[in-house]
Design a protein around this motif. Structure first.
Motif, PDB file in Angstrom:
ATOM      1  N   LYS A  49       0.836  -1.212   0.000  1.00  0.00           N
ATOM      2  CA  LYS A  49       0.000   0.000   0.000  1.00  0.00           C
ATOM      3  C   LYS A  49       0.869   1.260   0.000  1.00  0.00           C
ATOM      4  O   LYS A  49       0.572   2.225  -0.710  1.00  0.00           O
ATOM      5  N   LYS A  52       2.420   1.777  -3.403  1.00  0.00           N
ATOM      6  CA  LYS A  52       1.473   2.407  -4.328  1.00  0.00           C
ATOM      7  C   LYS A  52       1.340   3.899  -4.026  1.00  0.00           C
ATOM      8  O   LYS A  52       1.274   4.735  -4.930  1.00  0.00           O
ATOM      9  N   PHE A  53       1.329   4.225  -2.720  1.00  0.00           N
ATOM     10  CA  PHE A  53       1.184   5.625  -2.300  1.00  0.00           C
ATOM     11  C   PHE A  53       2.400   6.459  -2.690  1.00  0.00           C
ATOM     12  O   PHE A  53       2.282   7.636  -3.054  1.00  0.00           O
ATOM     13  N   THR A  54       3.596   5.842  -2.623  1.00  0.00           N
ATOM     14  CA  THR A  54       4.848   6.559  -2.956  1.00  0.00           C
ATOM     15  C   THR A  54       5.209   6.436  -4.436  1.00  0.00           C
ATOM     16  O   THR A  54       6.323   6.804  -4.831  1.00  0.00           O
ATOM     17  N   LYS A  55       4.267   5.887  -5.232  1.00  0.00           N
ATOM     18  CA  LYS A  55       4.466   5.757  -6.684  1.00  0.00           C
ATOM     19  C   LYS A  55       5.695   4.920  -7.036  1.00  0.00           C
ATOM     20  O   LYS A  55       6.515   5.300  -7.869  1.00  0.00           O
ATOM     21  N   GLY A  56       5.822   3.772  -6.350  1.00  0.00           N
ATOM     22  CA  GLY A  56       6.850   2.795  -6.693  1.00  0.00           C
ATOM     23  C   GLY A  56       8.216   3.031  -6.096  1.00  0.00           C
ATOM     24  O   GLY A  56       9.174   2.345  -6.478  1.00  0.00           O
ATOM     25  N   LYS A  57       8.345   3.950  -5.147  1.00  0.00           N
ATOM     26  CA  LYS A  57       9.636   4.198  -4.507  1.00  0.00           C
ATOM     27  C   LYS A  57       9.835   3.189  -3.370  1.00  0.00           C
ATOM     28  O   LYS A  57       9.343   3.361  -2.261  1.00  0.00           O
ATOM     29  N   LYS A  58      10.588   2.124  -3.682  1.00  0.00           N
ATOM     30  CA  LYS A  58      10.724   0.991  -2.768  1.00  0.00           C
ATOM     31  C   LYS A  58      11.415   1.372  -1.460  1.00  0.00           C
ATOM     32  O   LYS A  58      11.016   0.931  -0.384  1.00  0.00           O
TER      33      LYS A  58
END
Length: 358
Positions: A49, A52-58
């Motif tokens: 989640k 998704k919120f950070t636009k793919g920043k692992k």
């Protein structure tokens, strides 16, 4: 052919030696590594989640999960540890004072109740006639175990301190396992000689068992311990944090339960003449503490596979003995992993299941 066999032998020998050496290197850190693996699985949905919120920043998503674990688990555990240690020290000081004074009234104040005192004196009179001195036995037992109590207290403080350090090491492990979760999962799957659909089913069962054990058993136990500790604190009873933790631990053990603490406490309050407190604790224990798991359990564990109660009991106890406090999580995980490995062996030895995926 002989050269090929010889080469294979040396390769296997080299793998075995390096595997053993790596085990020696990682041995001091096995507990936090194992705990990091478990919490990575438990908090993986949260990671997705945040990802998704950070636009793919692992990295940011993984760091967010670690901060969340720190806030909701590690920080409360530090304060809880401090409170438990203080209450254990206070309890030991009372025991030591009772030994020095040669009196047990400080430890058993409810014996001051007239009705119970008369009953105790009558029973003690018969025991004295049989040359059984209860006061001597009680005080002598305290004296004999006082030095043992100091060693236990020292060991407990050391173990709890080590537990806190391991939690921070766990965070580092957890951060990279979540950040590189796709790579780690792919490497593990490459080592398992099964079709992908079998692998998904097996890993799904492992995830369900971990969720059921941690989200179900441990969360229910923690809530029961919290409710019990709050009751002790509100009623002004001694060591509410310590007894709350004990109730939480008893609540996760099959057959036993938190009532082993709150029920005797309510009886003692009743004997002392604190009828309102006794009735309040009894009703709170019977209708709140003992029933809260019936509300939480279906929400957390509904439809998931779980360990057998007997397996849960031994995995908790054995885990604590082998890994210390971390064993509460590591014990069931290792046991569940063993069951999954058995499933893999069954899959390999059953060609029909490997082809049909049933």
């Amino acid at each position: 052919m002989e050269n090929k066999r010889l080469n294979n032998f040396f390769v296997l020998l080299a793998i075995g030696v390096t595997l053993y050496l790596n085990y020696l290197i990682l041995k001091p850190f096995l507990s936090p590594i194992l705990l990091g693996v478990i919490f990575s699985i438990v908090f993986y949905p949260v990671y997705l989640k945040l990802l998704k919120f950070t636009k793919g920043k692992k990295g940011i998503a993984s760091l967010g999960v670690c901060l969340l674990v720190t806030i909701i688990i590690i920080i409360p555990l530090i304060f809880l540890t401090k409170s438990i240690v203080n209450e254990i020290i206070s309890l030991y000081e009372r025991i030591d004072a009772a030994i020095q004074a040669g009196s047990y009234k400080e430890l058993l104040p409810f014996l001051d109740d007239k009705t119970l005192q008369n009953l105790y004196q009558k029973v003690n009179r018969y025991l004295m006639a049989l040359q059984i001195d209860t006061k001597y036995i009680f005080m002598n037992t305290l004296k004999e175990n006082s030095s043992y109590g100091i060693s236990i207290l020292t060991g407990t403080i050391k173990e709890l301190s080590l537990f806190i350090v391991n939690l921070f090491l766990m965070l580092f492990t957890m951060f990279y396992l979540l950040k590189d979760s796709n790579i780690v999962a792919a490497e593990i799957k490459c080592l398992i000689p099964l079709p992908e659909h079998q692998q998904e089913r097996i890993f799904g069962r492992l995830k369900d068992i971990i969720y059921a054990t941690i989200y179900g058993t441990l969360v229910c136990g923690a809530v029961q311990g919290l409710l019990g500790g709050i009751a002790f604190w509100v009623l002004g009873l001694d060591s509410p944090v310590l007894w709350g933790v004990v109730m939480g631990l008893l609540a996760i053990v099959p057959i036993l339960g938190a009532f082993f603490i709150w029920l005797p406490a309510s009886v003692i309050l009743f004997i002392q003449g604190n009828y309102l407190s006794a009735m309040t604790l009894f009703l709170w224990g019977a209708f709140v503490i003992s029933t809260v798991d019936n509300l939480i359990w279906p929400l957390l564990v509904s439809g998931r596979a779980m360990l057998h109660p007997l397996a849960t009991l031994f995995s908790f106890i054995g885990g604590i003995i082998v890994f210390g406090p971390i064993g509460l999580f590591a014990g069931p995980f290792v046991f569940a992993l063993f069951l999954i490995l058995l499933d893999i062996v069954k899959e390999i030895n059953d060609p029909e299941r490997m082809t049909t995926g049933t």
